[in-house]
Design a protein around this motif. Structure first.
Motif, PDB file in Angstrom:
ATOM      1  N   LEU A  91       0.830  -1.198   0.000  1.00  0.00           N
ATOM      2  CA  LEU A  91       0.000   0.000   0.000  1.00  0.00           C
ATOM      3  C   LEU A  91       0.866   1.251   0.000  1.00  0.00           C
ATOM      4  N   ASP A  92       0.439   2.229  -0.751  1.00  0.00           N
ATOM      5  CA  ASP A  92       1.053   3.554  -0.713  1.00  0.00           C
ATOM      6  C   ASP A  92      -0.090   4.559  -0.697  1.00  0.00           C
ATOM      7  N   VAL A  93      -0.334   5.154   0.466  1.00  0.00           N
ATOM      8  CA  VAL A  93      -1.453   6.068   0.655  1.00  0.00           C
ATOM      9  C   VAL A  93      -0.892   7.458   0.925  1.00  0.00           C
ATOM     10  N   VAL A  94      -1.277   8.430   0.104  1.00  0.00           N
ATOM     11  CA  VAL A  94      -0.818   9.809   0.262  1.00  0.00           C
ATOM     12  C   VAL A  94      -2.037  10.721   0.218  1.00  0.00           C
ATOM     13  N   SER A  95      -2.099  11.638   1.182  1.00  0.00           N
ATOM     14  CA  SER A  95      -3.203  12.592   1.222  1.00  0.00           C
ATOM     15  C   SER A  95      -2.661  13.992   1.490  1.00  0.00           C
ATOM     16  N   HIS A  96      -3.206  14.978   0.772  1.00  0.00           N
ATOM     17  CA  HIS A  96      -2.855  16.381   0.995  1.00  0.00           C
ATOM     18  C   HIS A  96      -4.038  17.107   1.627  1.00  0.00           C
ATOM     19  N   ASP A  97      -3.723  18.076   2.479  1.00  0.00           N
ATOM     20  CA  ASP A  97      -4.772  18.956   2.975  1.00  0.00           C
ATOM     21  C   ASP A  97      -5.407  19.695   1.806  1.00  0.00           C
ATOM     22  N   LEU A  98      -6.670  20.062   1.967  1.00  0.00           N
ATOM     23  CA  LEU A  98      -7.435  20.669   0.885  1.00  0.00           C
ATOM     24  C   LEU A  98      -6.743  21.912   0.317  1.00  0.00           C
ATOM     25  N   LEU A  99      -6.190  22.758   1.165  1.00  0.00           N
ATOM     26  CA  LEU A  99      -5.539  23.963   0.679  1.00  0.00           C
ATOM     27  C   LEU A  99      -4.303  23.627  -0.156  1.00  0.00           C
ATOM     28  N   LYS A 100      -3.475  22.719   0.330  1.00  0.00           N
ATOM     29  CA  LYS A 100      -2.291  22.333  -0.436  1.00  0.00           C
ATOM     30  C   LYS A 100      -2.695  21.741  -1.777  1.00  0.00           C
ATOM     31  N   ALA A 154      -5.406  22.323  -3.476  1.00  0.00           N
ATOM     32  CA  ALA A 154      -5.932  23.379  -4.344  1.00  0.00           C
ATOM     33  C   ALA A 154      -4.794  24.165  -4.981  1.00  0.00           C
ATOM     34  N   LYS A 155      -3.743  24.439  -4.224  1.00  0.00           N
ATOM     35  CA  LYS A 155      -2.592  25.148  -4.784  1.00  0.00           C
ATOM     36  C   LYS A 155      -1.914  24.317  -5.873  1.00  0.00           C
ATOM     37  N   LEU A 156      -1.778  23.006  -5.636  1.00  0.00           N
ATOM     38  CA  LEU A 156      -1.199  22.138  -6.655  1.00  0.00           C
ATOM     39  C   LEU A 156      -2.081  22.091  -7.898  1.00  0.00           C
ATOM     40  N   LEU A 157      -3.385  22.090  -7.685  1.00  0.00           N
ATOM     41  CA  LEU A 157      -4.329  21.990  -8.794  1.00  0.00           C
ATOM     42  C   LEU A 157      -4.254  23.214  -9.694  1.00  0.00           C
ATOM     43  N   THR A 158      -3.945  24.375  -9.136  1.00  0.00           N
ATOM     44  CA  THR A 158      -3.823  25.587  -9.947  1.00  0.00           C
ATOM     45  C   THR A 158      -2.393  25.779 -10.454  1.00  0.00           C
ATOM     46  N   GLY A 159      -1.518  24.828 -10.158  1.00  0.00           N
ATOM     47  CA  GLY A 159      -0.121  24.931 -10.558  1.00  0.00           C
ATOM     48  C   GLY A 159       0.249  24.075 -11.747  1.00  0.00           C
ATOM     49  N   VAL A 212      -2.065  15.748  -9.713  1.00  0.00           N
ATOM     50  CA  VAL A 212      -3.266  15.978  -8.910  1.00  0.00           C
ATOM     51  C   VAL A 212      -4.506  16.059  -9.785  1.00  0.00           C
ATOM     52  N   LEU A 213      -4.357  16.535 -11.017  1.00  0.00           N
ATOM     53  CA  LEU A 213      -5.494  16.560 -11.928  1.00  0.00           C
ATOM     54  C   LEU A 213      -5.993  15.140 -12.185  1.00  0.00           C
ATOM     55  N   GLU A 214      -5.067  14.217 -12.431  1.00  0.00           N
ATOM     56  CA  GLU A 214      -5.454  12.822 -12.673  1.00  0.00           C
ATOM     57  C   GLU A 214      -6.040  12.183 -11.426  1.00  0.00           C
ATOM     58  N   GLN A 215      -5.491  12.507 -10.252  1.00  0.00           N
ATOM     59  CA  GLN A 215      -6.020  11.955  -9.011  1.00  0.00           C
ATOM     60  C   GLN A 215      -7.444  12.434  -8.766  1.00  0.00           C
ATOM     61  N   VAL A 239     -12.444  26.395  -0.750  1.00  0.00           N
ATOM     62  CA  VAL A 239     -11.494  26.073   0.319  1.00  0.00           C
ATOM     63  C   VAL A 239     -11.868  26.811   1.595  1.00  0.00           C
ATOM     64  N   VAL A 240     -12.157  28.106   1.500  1.00  0.00           N
ATOM     65  CA  VAL A 240     -12.498  28.903   2.680  1.00  0.00           C
ATOM     66  C   VAL A 240     -13.781  28.385   3.328  1.00  0.00           C
ATOM     67  N   ARG A 241     -14.799  28.151   2.516  1.00  0.00           N
ATOM     68  CA  ARG A 241     -16.080  27.685   3.042  1.00  0.00           C
ATOM     69  C   ARG A 241     -15.936  26.341   3.743  1.00  0.00           C
ATOM     70  N   THR A 242     -15.182  25.444   3.124  1.00  0.00           N
ATOM     71  CA  THR A 242     -15.018  24.114   3.709  1.00  0.00           C
ATOM     72  C   THR A 242     -14.187  24.179   4.983  1.00  0.00           C
ATOM     73  N   ARG A 243     -13.159  25.024   4.984  1.00  0.00           N
ATOM     74  CA  ARG A 243     -12.326  25.180   6.174  1.00  0.00           C
ATOM     75  C   ARG A 243     -13.140  25.721   7.346  1.00  0.00           C
ATOM     76  N   LEU A 244     -14.003  26.715   7.086  1.00  0.00           N
ATOM     77  CA  LEU A 244     -14.736  27.365   8.162  1.00  0.00           C
ATOM     78  C   LEU A 244     -15.921  26.540   8.655  1.00  0.00           C
ATOM     79  N   HIS A 245     -16.548  25.820   7.734  1.00  0.00           N
ATOM     80  CA  HIS A 245     -17.807  25.158   8.090  1.00  0.00           C
ATOM     81  C   HIS A 245     -17.723  23.632   8.067  1.00  0.00           C
TER      82      HIS A 245
END
Length: 261
Positions: free
Chosen positions: A74-83, A85-90, A95-98, A242-248
């Motif tokens: 097994l190889d399990v990797v998880s990023h926090d939502l903010l990280k 999102a930054k990768l997704l816009t980079g 991350v696009l394929e994931q 990201v902001v909405r999910t983080r706050l709520h």
């Protein structure tokens, strides 16, 4: 023979010590050439609560677990939502394929929102990811003589070409490689052994096809109708998500999806 995703994949992802936005399968299972001894690559996004972001004691931006279950590595990797999102816009093809992997094991409403935004974040510059990844894999099979990196080379070049021409992500080499008559035999050989050798006749064909596909990807990039940069409105919507999910927090409960064969 199709190598199925184990039915306990979702349980493995949910064992991570943070709430999950989603978890999908990547790697050889996603690329259509998992072998009988392939490891299982799970890629996920988790959510840090506000206290883990704004205080002195911050939570983990990346979680990783490795191990063995039922004889499967097994190889399990998880990023926090903010990280993530930054990768997704980079312009990050990984991350696009994931995010867009059809092998979904855990999903939420936030995952669905991310998937809906993804097409508007794709640019012609994603081609650089595929060109760079292919070059790395080409050097690997030249050095090791193994079949696996050769398949990765074909897969990433063909995925990049398809993305540049259509704006859609396709990662299954069995779908992408229909014009290369020898690809089904290579996939069949890979499914029998994870680290098997690259057949000599295939090496000769790759010596012709890989440079040609690289040139096709560069041409497709230059001629692509994809934009130079991500849609600013989509980036703003991602920020708001990201902001909405983080706050709520995550709305509703996560849903387990067991991928089919």
């Amino acid at each position: 023979m199709t190598i199925e995703v184990p039915p306990w994949a979702a349980d493995t992802a949910r064992a991570l010590p943070r709430p999950l936005v989603f978890a999908t399968v990547s790697g050889a299972h996603l690329y259509g050439f998992a072998s009988v001894d392939s490891d299982l690559d799970l890629r996920a996004v988790h959510l840090l609560v506000s206290e883990e972001v704004v205080g002195l004691r911050t939570g983990p931006q990346t979680l990783q677990q490795v191990g063995v279950r039922d004889g499967v590595e097994l190889d399990v990797v998880s990023h926090d939502l903010l990280k993530f999102a930054k990768l997704l816009t980079g312009r990050n093809g990984y991350v696009l394929e994931q995010l867009l992997s059809p092998l979904v094991v855990v999903t939420t409403a936030v995952h669905a929102e991310l998937v809906a935004l993804a097409p508007r974040l794709v640019t012609r510059h994603h081609a650089h990811h595929y060109l760079g990844f292919a070059a790395t894999q080409e050097r690997s099979y030249a050095r090791t003589g193994q079949l696996k990196p050769a398949l990765y080379t074909l897969r990433v070049l063909l995925t990049g070409i398809h993305l540049m021409r259509t704006g859609r992500v396709e990662t299954d080499l069995g779908v992408l490689g229909t014009e290369l008559a020898y690809v089904p035999d290579l996939i069949a050989a890979k499914r029998e052994a994870e680290h098997g050798p690259l057949p000599a006749d295939a090496a000769a064909r790759l010596a012709i096809d890989v440079p040609r596909l690289r040139a096709e990807l560069e041409t497709a990039r230059d001629a692509s109708m994809l934009p130079e940069r991500a849609d600013p409105a989509a980036v703003e919507a991602l920020h708001d998500l990201v902001v909405r999910t983080r706050l709520h927090g995550l709305p509703g409960r996560e849903r387990v999806v067991l991928p089919g064969p």
